[in-house]
Design an enzyme around this catalytic site. Structure first.
Site, PDB file in Angstrom:
ATOM      1  CG  ASP A   1      -0.242  -6.058 -46.019  1.00 52.50           C
ATOM      2  OD1 ASP A   1      -1.495  -5.923 -45.562  1.00 52.50           O
ATOM      3  OD2 ASP A   1       0.385  -6.049 -47.199  1.00 52.50           O
ATOM      4  CD  GLN A   2       7.305  -7.397 -45.034  1.00 49.88           C
ATOM      5  OE1 GLN A   2       8.256  -6.808 -44.459  1.00 49.88           O
ATOM      6  NE2 GLN A   2       7.071  -8.586 -45.806  1.00 49.88           N
TER       7      GLN A   2
END
Length: 405
Positions: A168-169
């Site tokens: 995600d990051q």
């Protein structure tokens, strides 16, 4: 001094973790982030526990430096509001499942027709093409798909996901880099463009040297726990009262470790002399190192190994990081004034710019707290705002913000 993206307006209709993390980066760099949220519910991350004074901690970490406006994008009036923001804005970011943006009227070609200089960023789970492109996917699912989970965990043990949202990051970082690159291109040419990234592509990139290792050897990559397939000694080693993480990536460092452990005879031992030898005999070497380390506490050995210039650390708990002296020195936690939470601190973006500093200017917004001011800034009359409120097209929340810290 202002952030480097001062004057850039970002229209953010993302939710969960990846998209909001991307726009958080742009916001920390100075952009004005107009975060468009669903009525009543808002961004899904608002409900991701644990809650702090009713606010989800995921939301708090990745939604600072944003203004929240609640719009019912299923209504025609709501769509027209978004189109107006797009015409006035610079960047549009969405993280829908592939095809959803086009289905609801916010696809790239539609918005490009409204604003040819628009930077349109699309962040998906599996990319824009291929048999899996329309599949839903969360961080852990794509960790499994890209092989990350198969090599994460203790040797011979069960597969494990990375405990932080690396895909995600990570995809948020690539998306932000793409947007910055597109903004630079637009500054030179006046031309907007579409930026694409995905969790899947990020996972493949992160596993790059493991893929190459398989191509080179034909051997399946295996779980190494805290160890490393290419270096030895490398990993967590037991001492008298705890574990010590030691990383040796070359022969010079190994020599320094040997001296710190009073085992200089290992330096010329043919089983350990070169890194390839140590990798081949890693189990024997690890046993002998732990036999030495078992005589003293972890703090004793950490001091000796540190003095020798060898990378090492006690394996810390998250709680110990709050008062870590290096945390204070690097000022990684920044205090932010929040209307509900006293003494809230957030981890800042881990970059420094001397001429255009990166900082947290505004606390993560309450749902809809900026609805009225955003519409007023866009030149919409109070009469129209009142009408939209009465129809439920927009929602707002009055906030008594505490004094700025």
């Amino acid at each position: 001094m202002e952030g480097p993206l001062k004057g850039v307006t970002v229209i953010d209709i993302t939710t969960n973790i990846s998209g909001p993390s991307l726009t958080m980066i742009l916001g920390d760099l100075g952009a004005d982030i107009i975060k468009i949220e669903r009525p009543f519910i808002g961004d899904d991350s608002r409900g991701m526990g644990p809650l702090w004074e009713g606010e989800g901690v995921y939301h708090l970490q990745i939604n600072r430096n944003k203004r929240s406006i609640v719009i019912d994008l299923k209504s025609e009036e709501g769509k027209e509001l978004l189109y107006k923001f797009v015409q006035e804005g610079d960047v549009f970011v969405e993280n829908f499942r592939l095809g959803k943006a086009e289905e609801i009227g916010f696809g790239y070609e539609t918005l490009k027709a409204l604003n040819p200089s628009l930077i349109y960023c699309s962040l998906t789970a599996y990319g824009q093409e291929g048999p899996d492109s329309k599949k839903p996917g969360y961080d852990a699912i794509v960790q499994a798909e890209t092989g990350i989970m198969s090599i994460n965990g203790p040797p011979g043990g069960e597969s494990a996901r990375a405990a932080v949202s690396i895909l995600d990051q990570g995809s948020a970082m690539w998306g932000a880099i793409g947007v910055l690159s597109a903004l630079l291109h637009r500054e030179r040419t006046g031309e907007g463009q579409k930026v694409e990234t995905s969790l899947f592509e990020t996972g493949v990139f992160w596993t790059g040297y493991h893929l190459l290792s398989y191509m080179a050897t034909g051997e399946e990559q295996v779980k190494m726990g805290t160890g490393h397939s290419s270096f030895a000694p490398y990993g967590a080693f037991k001492t008298k009262n705890g574990e010590l993480m030691i990383g040796i990536s070359n022969d010079s460092l190994f020599g320094k470790l040997c001296k710190a452990l009073d085992k200089e005879e290992w330096i010329e031992d043919p089983k350990f002399k070169r890194n390839l030898d140590r990798v081949k005999n890693r189990n024997q070497l690890s046993r002998e190192i732990e036999q030495v380390l078992s005589s003293q506490d972890a703090s004793y050995w950490l001091e000796r190994i540190d003095q020798a210039g060898v990378p090492s650390s006690i394996i810390r708990n998250i709680s110990s990081m709050i008062d870590h002296p290096q945390m204070e020195s690097t000022q990684m936690l920044e205090e932010v004034a929040h209307p509900l939470i006293d003494e809230m601190k957030l981890a800042r973006l881990p970059i420094r710019l001397s001429a255009s500093p990166v900082r947290i200017r505004k606390a993560p917004p309450l749902l809809g707290e900026d609805t009225i001011s955003i519409l007023q800034d866009s030149g919409i009359s109070q009469e129209t705002i009142d009408e939209l409120l009465s129809k439920g097209v927009i929602q707002t929340k009055k906030v008594e913000r505490v004094a700025k810290i």
